[in-house]
Design an enzyme around this catalytic site. Structure first.
Site, PDB file in Angstrom:
ATOM      1  N   SER A 185      94.560  45.578   0.362  1.00 14.44           N
ATOM      2  CA  SER A 185      93.779  44.961  -0.720  1.00 14.44           C
ATOM      3  C   SER A 185      94.658  44.226  -1.728  1.00 14.44           C
ATOM      4  O   SER A 185      94.170  43.399  -2.485  1.00 14.44           O
ATOM      5  CB  SER A 185      92.934  46.023  -1.422  1.00 14.44           C
ATOM      6  OG  SER A 185      93.745  47.108  -1.839  1.00 14.44           O
ATOM      7  N   HIS A 227      95.162  47.353  -8.642  1.00 15.46           N
ATOM      8  CA  HIS A 227      94.953  45.911  -8.464  1.00 15.46           C
ATOM      9  C   HIS A 227      95.112  45.192  -9.795  1.00 15.46           C
ATOM     10  O   HIS A 227      95.360  45.819 -10.820  1.00 15.46           O
ATOM     11  CB  HIS A 227      93.556  45.674  -7.879  1.00 15.46           C
ATOM     12  CG  HIS A 227      93.374  46.368  -6.571  1.00 15.46           C
ATOM     13  ND1 HIS A 227      92.691  47.555  -6.429  1.00 15.46           N
ATOM     14  CD2 HIS A 227      93.823  46.046  -5.339  1.00 15.46           C
ATOM     15  CE1 HIS A 227      92.725  47.950  -5.164  1.00 15.46           C
ATOM     16  NE2 HIS A 227      93.407  47.052  -4.479  1.00 15.46           N
ATOM     17  N   ASP A 267      90.865  51.428 -12.215  1.00 12.34           N
ATOM     18  CA  ASP A 267      91.720  50.781 -11.225  1.00 12.34           C
ATOM     19  C   ASP A 267      92.987  50.316 -11.932  1.00 12.34           C
ATOM     20  O   ASP A 267      92.977  49.321 -12.663  1.00 12.34           O
ATOM     21  CB  ASP A 267      90.991  49.600 -10.579  1.00 12.34           C
ATOM     22  CG  ASP A 267      91.839  48.928  -9.489  1.00 12.34           C
ATOM     23  OD1 ASP A 267      93.027  49.296  -9.341  1.00 12.34           O
ATOM     24  OD2 ASP A 267      91.308  48.032  -8.799  1.00 12.34           O
TER      25      ASP A 267
END
Ligand SMILES: *[C@@H]1O[C@H](CO)[C@@H](O)[C@H](O)[C@H]1NC(C)=O
Ligand SMILES: *[C@@H]1O[C@H](CO)[C@@H](O)[C@H](O)[C@H]1NC(C)=O
Length: 453
Positions: free
Chosen positions: A185, A433, A430
């Site tokens: 990702s 990311h 998160d």
């Protein structure tokens, strides 16, 4: 799932022999609830369904909308036409970022990894309204992130210049070419950042996506006959992904088996950006030559723990060697992005998991043991193929610059309106990311200099 993660056992069997500082850095990743880590890294869908938390029903509806979007609904997901010329572009100009030839092979390559973040008043080239391909989980502004300071920093290498990103220059290079992002990702995050940067000047059309989970997608900038694609391959080599629902909590990683879903496509690809790392932290059983040669976080299998670093090294080393074997005579670029650090500090389910609002200064935050090892592995694997022929390998050495950006992650703003449940509600964060726009756009500034180099 995550709550009964056998931390103490894991740590005892793993790295008692590491020096204390290295041990602590390793533990930072080891202590992350596995369900969260896996969830953050795994879910290639636009809208997440958290594994642990009870969510309001309205949220639950979101993922299925995306998952089952019929192909004829694709139009709605396509980016809008490019913004009026000049938006954010006047400050950049054609000349500034466009001069990529200056970094040609005559001069020694710049070490972009050594530098500092300096304030930068210019606006980002895109935002959530001008770019339609921002993944929901990274659309921090649209989700109500209140501070904007994280958008106004520029990476300044110590001994050379890193020009601002020039969509024009990148599109010129990409004309009649196909650039692929391959990996987990983080690869997708970087690919989507590039799409947004380019979409500020030219409209991409989504021409292919894998029906199920958007794991494989391809866009064409028709004005330029320029193609960008994203390939899901979270460990580069072949993997049988874990399936919690079926009681399989380990990835089965086949170190001697290449992931032909992308490897077999390289013939038609002019440049590939490989980016993997975080998936090696997830429980894994490593296979080689038909035997199990090691495993990570596998006490439940009654096997002795082996560190994941070795598996990472083998996967990267063998993959690059295989690319060189198959394509050594082809004129191609294979760039490998180095490990991009996470910044969890507090409780992962509290607001302050990555609360910082400013970059670190270099002397404030050194690389941890895990980050150092992961970075070194890529640099060494790439160096082993230096100057081999028309096939060119390069490292996109972003670990240090990314390590200094604790402020650039979505944190709770991976979801819209995260505090709707009140200040004490548990929220998922998160801190892996990157918000878009955000620091990951800098990865692509370096990529531009690399492709043109
Ligand atoms: C368009 O780009 C592709 C690479 O993506 C290339 O193979 C093809 O030859 C290009 N078409 C023209 C007309 O140049
Ligand atoms: C685990 O492995 C050891 C040695 O290989 C063996 O003696 C023991 O019985 C095993 N335990 C289980 C629960 O299988």
């Amino acid at each position: 799932m995550g709550t009964n993660f056998p931390q103490s056992h894991h740590l005892q069997t793993t790295h008692l022999s590491l020096p204390r500082k290295q041990f602590l850095s390793y533990v930072l990743y080891a202590l992350l609830p596995l369900a969260l880590l896996h969830y953050l890294l795994f879910n290639p869908l636009a809208a997440p369904k958290p594994p642990l938390l009870a969510q309001p029903q309205a949220r639950e509806a979101a993922p299925s909308q995306h998952r089952h979007a019929p192909v004829n609904a694709l139009e709605e997901q396509l980016p809008p036409p490019p913004p009026a010329p000049g938006r954010g572009g006047e400050a950049l100009g054609e000349t500034q970022g466009g001069d990529v030839s200056a970094s040609g092979s005559a001069s020694p390559p710049c070490d972009y990894s050594d530098g500092e973040w300096v304030p930068d008043a210019r606006p980002p080239l895109y935002d959530g309204t001008s770019c339609g391909t921002i993944k929901d989980g990274q659309n921090c502004m649209a989700h109500g992130r209140p501070d904007t300071g994280y958008l106004h920093w520029r990476w300044r290498p110590r001994r050379c210049d890193l020009p601002a990103f020039s969509p024009e220059a990148f599109l010129r290079w990409l004309r009649n070419r196909h650039l692929a992002f391959v990996g987990d990702s983080m690869a997708r995050n970087q690919g989507e950042s590039l799409l947004c940067l380019l979409a500020s000047r030219s409209r991409p059309d989504l021409v292919y996506r894998d029906g199920q989970e958007n794991r494989f997608r391809r866009w064409v900038f028709r004005e330029h006959n320029a193609t960008v694609s994203i390939f899901w391959s979270p460990l580069l080599v072949r993997v049988a992904e874990k399936a919690e629902h079926a009681g399989v909590r380990h990835n089965n990683v086949f170190l001697d088996s290449f992931d032909e879903r992308w490897m077999s496509r390289l013939g038609g690809i002019d440049a590939a950006v490989l980016s993997v790392g975080h998936w090696f932290l997830i429980p894994g059983v490593y296979h080689d030559g038909g035997r199990v040669v090691g495993c990570h976080d596998c006490a439940d299998l009654n096997r002795t723990e082996t560190a994941f670093f070795g598996a990472f090294k083998e996967a990267v080393r063998r993959t690059l060697a295989e690319v060189a074997r198959r394509h050594g005579a082809d004129s191609k670029l294979v760039a490998v992005t180095t490990f991009s650090p996470a910044h969890f500090e507090g409780d992962w389910d509290k607001a302050g998991a990555c609360p910082r609002r400013h970059p670190y200064r270099e002397d404030e935050k050194g690389l941890g043991y895990t980050e150092k090892e992961m970075r070194r592995t890529v640099l060494e694997a790439v160096a082993a193929h230096a100057g081999a022929g028309p096939l060119r390998f390069a490292a996109l050495d972003v670990t240090r610059l990314a390590n200094l950006r604790p402020d650039g992650h979505p944190g709770p703003y991976m979801r819209s309106d995260p505090f709707a449940g009140g200040p004490d509600a548990r929220v998922q964060n998160d801190c892996v990311h990157w918000c878009m726009p955000g620091p990951i756009d800098t990865f692509n500034e370096i990529l531009l200099q690399t492709v043109a180099g």
